[in-house]
Design an enzyme around this catalytic site. Structure first.
Site, short mmCIF file in Angstrom:
data_model
loop_
_atom_site.label_atom_id
_atom_site.label_comp_id
_atom_site.label_asym_id
_atom_site.label_seq_id
_atom_site.Cartn_x
_atom_site.Cartn_y
_atom_site.Cartn_z
N GLU A 171 0.75 -1.07 -0.01
CA GLU A 171 -0.03 0.03 0.05
C GLU A 171 0.85 1.23 -0.03
O GLU A 171 2.06 1.26 0.29
CB GLU A 171 -0.91 -0.04 1.18
CG GLU A 171 -0.37 -0.50 2.55
CD GLU A 171 0.96 0.54 2.92
OE1 GLU A 171 0.71 1.78 3.07
OE2 GLU A 171 1.83 -0.25 3.34
N GLU B 5 4.42 -0.03 1.25
CA GLU B 5 4.80 -0.51 -0.11
C GLU B 5 4.55 -1.86 -0.60
O GLU B 5 4.53 -2.13 -1.92
CB GLU B 5 6.11 0.17 -0.73
CG GLU B 5 6.33 1.53 -0.57
CD GLU B 5 7.51 1.76 -1.33
OE1 GLU B 5 8.32 1.05 -2.00
OE2 GLU B 5 7.85 3.02 -1.44
#
Lengths: 358, 358
Positions: free
Chosen positions: A179, A324
């Protein structure tokens, strides 16, 4: 999209959990390999867990994907991050240009990276390599009321489910969650505080590296967001919690977890924000936890609380706190190695090695 | 081979330790990458450590090798293992046939596997893919006197040094250590008990999985071996300790560690037995520890004692206890990932991402 609520219900109805028979068959096969029984430690349990999830006695390494879902958060207006909101859009460009950490790690792991714009504040136009799944221009500020409408929350889940179904149709064997979204550790903290019924201070960490003053604002923002949504934040209604204080990318990742569980694909978690997403999924469908593998333990205090609540033991503990999907991508070679051992090692019998443990 | 004692002396004289300037340059470069400073945790320190070892500001992933040295141990006659001595030779055949765990893991990691027969009891003849570096048909039983002569100990070191020099000439960027030898955890325990001056019971574990009775015999065998070699076991003479209670493969791996340090190649340790080998190397040349990276923490109690003594923090902690270099091979993708991040990630400047940490 068909009605998202119906899609979620139908998906949840398909989730069966892992198959203990396949897991036991895999452990039996592992015990026949040329090594003392149990001597590969967690590698053995990872391989047998995936055998149970995929319902195959020796699944072998299969194509992996890392999904990075990105969105903006209205709660960023409370100055809860070290970085300005524009960084979310800038990082999407960086993902597309393959310059971010998760790009390097996914490439090394041989995994495909899928970047999803679930609702960044800026309109980025059409970026090659970025899936446009925009639900809105960022969520509303949850300290003032719901971050999103119930319809938006279900739409996020539906997007994630459809993504998982597409990946399943392509033969994907493992999905890593990632994310990006400035202030999304604040949204994740609010979700986890609500669903685990813990104090905001227990689940707020330094995220990208905020100082004491910002950390105090973050705790306060979570407290105010939960207060402003007191009617909606009912832990028996996890999608209500998601709508009240969550984020679009968190909803999409929650949907991916549900869709993957229904499709018997193991999910590799990343750090705190993905853990909040799958905590929502776990409350929607407790059986979907059986499809989850924790890649690493981040330094965010709330992450360990969620892992404990889901009874997941992370593979790595390297002091990472980037998000991430970086931890998920880093753990893929270890997961693949565990499956390769189950698939490729010689048995005592085939190799003519004396088996003292027989 | 030239005189092994001279080779060891000349090699030790070439060991310089890591270069702090290259490590600092690498950390500076890491800080410019698109991520909050320090957010990649141990991946950052692994990459900067290797930059210091290799004296290159961004070494990048380079060809890796895993060396599995195998030999037999006279102390196996004391019934200290769950497996019979014949398994050492059988496992060499299994390594050559690519059926063992380390074969699968090295293959997944893209690392070349080098199997060295340093002195198995049986004469195996010529096995394709196995380097014949036999020092003798297994060591003598250390409970009755020295396991090997001082000449044999230096010869083992020389073999390891020459191997490291060959690999350096071939451009090897990382060497993982592995071993095989029934009863070698007993020899390793004796070395570590002597060099760290701890009780045998503190360094004897269950190895391949022995029961309480065998574990008690193992502790007793270590105690008797140290007693029988009381004159030789002087911790100021690490090669004397190796000769008195060690093993041929342990000596070869000690030599590899010295040769690699002289050639500025990082060494990736495996479990307890390789830690005993590098503990000898560390006593011969304290600077060579700066070239070491600990791949994992095994369940053997003595392993953690050595890692603490060398101030090495392992990358993985997965409950493994197989040896063979399995932990080293498993950690190679993580080491390579750290170097790829340093080499390939975009900077804030190049990616036009706002750097709040500047």
């Amino acid at each position: 999209m068909p009605d998202a609520r119906e899609l979620v219900s139908a998906t949840v109805a398909r989730i069966r959990g892992a198959d203990p028979v396949c897991a036991a068959t895999a452990q039996h096969a592992m015990d026949a390999k040329t090594k003392p029984r149990g001597s590969l430690g967690r590698l053995e349990s990872i391989a047998t867990r995936i055998a149970g999830i995929r319902r195959l006695p020796s699944p072998g390494p299969a194509p992996s994907v890392v999904i990075v879902a990105a969105a903006d958060h209205g709660i960023a207006a409370e100055n809860v991050s070290a970085y300005p909101q524009e960084v979310t859009a800038q990082m999407i460009q960086n993902f597309a240009a393959e310059g971010a950490a998760v790009c390097v790690l996914a490439r090394r792991a041989g995994a495909r990276l899928i970047v999803v714009d679930a609702g960044v504040a800026a309109d980025l136009g059409d970026i090659p390599g970025v899936l446009d799944r925009r639900i809105g221009p960022g969520t509303a500020n949850a300290t003032l009321g719901p971050a999103m409408t119930p319809d938006q929350a279900f739409r996020a889940l539906g997007i994630g489910i459809e993504l998982a179904e597409e990946l399943a149709a392509q033969g994907t064997g493992l999905i890593g969650l990632g994310e990006m979204g400035i202030a999304n550790s604040t949204s994740a903290a609010a979700i986890v505080a609500a669903l685990l019924a813990v104090e905001p201070a227990a689940v707020c960490g330094r995220g990208t590296g905020v100082d004491d003053a910002v950390l105090a604002r973050k705790v306060d923002a979570v407290r105010r967001a939960l207060g402003a949504n007191a009617g909606a934040v009912d832990i028996r209604e996890p999608v209500g919690v998601l709508a009240a204080v969550g984020g679009f990318e968190i909803g999409v990742l929650c949907g991916v977890a549900l869709g993957a569980a229904a499709a018997r694909i193991p999910i590799l978690l990343d750090g705190f924000i993905t853990s909040a997403a799958v905590l929502v999924a776990a409350r929607v469908s407790p059986a979907c936890v059986e499809s989850m593998i924790a890649s690493h333990r981040s330094t965010e205090p709330g992450h360990s609380l969620v892992l404990d609540a889901l009874e997941l033991e992370p593979i790595l503990d390297l002091g990472m706190r980037l998000g991430e999907g970086s931890g998920a991508a880093l753990a893929i070679p270890i997961v693949d190695a565990s499956l390769a051992l189950l698939d490729e090692m010689a048995t005592f019998h085939d190799a003519n090695v004396t088996d003292a443990g027989a």
